[in-house]
Write an enzyme that holds these catalytic residues in place. Structure first.
Site, mmCIF file in Angstrom:
data_model
loop_
_atom_site.group_PDB
_atom_site.id
_atom_site.type_symbol
_atom_site.label_atom_id
_atom_site.label_comp_id
_atom_site.label_asym_id
_atom_site.label_seq_id
_atom_site.Cartn_x
_atom_site.Cartn_y
_atom_site.Cartn_z
ATOM 1 N N HIS A 1 -1.526 0.722 -10.035
ATOM 2 C CA HIS A 1 -2.189 -0.243 -9.279
ATOM 3 C C HIS A 1 -2.715 -1.429 -10.343
ATOM 4 O O HIS A 1 -3.898 -1.720 -9.944
ATOM 5 C CB HIS A 1 -3.077 0.481 -8.407
ATOM 6 N N GLU B 1 -2.897 8.205 -3.327
ATOM 7 C CA GLU B 1 -3.652 7.683 -4.469
ATOM 8 C C GLU B 1 -4.829 7.999 -4.805
ATOM 9 O O GLU B 1 -5.536 8.182 -3.890
ATOM 10 C CB GLU B 1 -3.327 6.115 -4.397
ATOM 11 N N ARG C 1 0.737 -1.071 -0.071
ATOM 12 C CA ARG C 1 0.187 -0.093 0.024
ATOM 13 C C ARG C 1 0.796 1.343 0.104
ATOM 14 O O ARG C 1 1.945 1.169 0.431
ATOM 15 C CB ARG C 1 -0.857 0.128 1.296
#
Length: 314
Positions: free
Chosen positions: A281, A263, A234
């Protein structure tokens, strides 16, 4: 029929299966749910199937709640305040296992692209600036036989280590919160020790308060100038500002990133550097993988709706 909210559309086969079991409402946007949307969903639906970025933090559970649980689509659930959800009487689940191999594959994609300067090379060709082969053109790192450092030896960390050890003959060192015996790998006492020993460092930890900025300025300073960092965990497990400083100063040679601290915002400084590989991603972005995640999320949702213990509680 139980009412289910799907926060963002899933593959067609999954949506069809969900509609056969639930009265389904699916949002018509790809953007994360806002706080107001989360509160409304909790008040109006029996089960919610959220995913990355949906704002189920503590304040989402302050109003009227009809929902029995959150069947999260994805292994990561840092967008959900699990303790607050449990205090409100909700069950929270995720989809481990289904994502393991695909995420490990993206780690190797980033490792190879960064080490062999593949992104930089492709941009050179696309720009029409390639002048032809020569013996010292775009020399990168040969990964075979190098040292891989894994931060977090769970399912995904192990899958990455296995690929690198068996496929590239890499020696593996790792950091993990608990002691673990892994064939072909050696556990070290700290993140800094792993960073100092490795040619390639890969993060594979879940996002939690304990792992926030686990790769910080000190960890980056422990890495050697030729080493590269890969993050497929993450975004906030890496201190992005410290990473930019390490890259700009030559403290490390490069980075491969599939996730970002804020993000989908990607800092201009990262986008400007040729020695950084940036993916949007893509960790689990394969149809059969997303279908598997959807089926797992559905199994959890059905169990929640029926008052049974779900297969994958968190």
């Amino acid at each position: 029929m139980d009412r289910l909210l799907v926060s963002r559309a899933l593959p067609d086969s999954v949506m069809e299966a969900l509609r056969a079991r639930f009265d389904v409402t699916c949002r018509d946007t790809t953007q994360p749910m806002t706080l107001d949307e989360c509160r409304a969903a909790l008040a109006d639906h029996d089960v919610i199937l959220p995913t990355l970025g949906d704002a189920f933090q503590a304040d989402a559970f302050e109003g009227t709640i009809r929902a029995k649980g959150l069947a999260n689509f994805g292994v990561g659930y840092n967008h959900i305040d699990v303790e607050a959800a449990r205090d409100a009487g909700l069950v929270v689940t995720n989809t481990p296992g289904a994502v393991t191999d695909a995420t490990a594959d993206i780690a190797l994609t980033l490792m190879l692209m960064c080490a062999r300067r593949a992104g930089e090379g492709e941009r050179l060709v696309r720009a029409g600036d390639w002048q032809g082969w020569h013996p010292v053109q775009m020399l990168g790192m040969h990964v075979s036989g190098k040292v891989l450092g894994v931060i977090g030896m769970g399912r995904i960390g192990y899958a990455i280590a296995r690929r690198c050890h068996a496929g590239f003959g890499m020696n593996v060192v790792f950091h993990n919160r608990s002691a673990k015996t892994v064939e072909g790998a050696r556990q070290l006492g700290s993140v800094a020790e792993v960073c100092a020993a490795a040619d390639v460092v890969v993060t594979a930890v879940p996002a939690s308060p304990e792992t926030h900025h686990i790769i910080d300025a000190a960890a980056l300073a422990a890495m050697r100038p030729h080493a590269i960092l890969v993050n497929i965990a993450r975004g906030d497990v890496v201190d992005e500002a410290a990473l930019i400083e390490a890259l700009q100063s030559g403290g490390i040679a490069g980075a491969g990133l599939d996730v970002y601290e804020h993000e989908p915002h990607v800092p201009k400084a990262l986008r400007a550097m040729e020695n950084v590989v940036l993916l949007p991603h893509l960790g689990t972005a394969a149809l059969e993988v997303r279908e598997g995640m959807g089926r797992m999320a559905m199994e959890n949702a059905v169990a929640i709706a029926e008052g049974r213990r779900p297969p994958n509680p968190v």
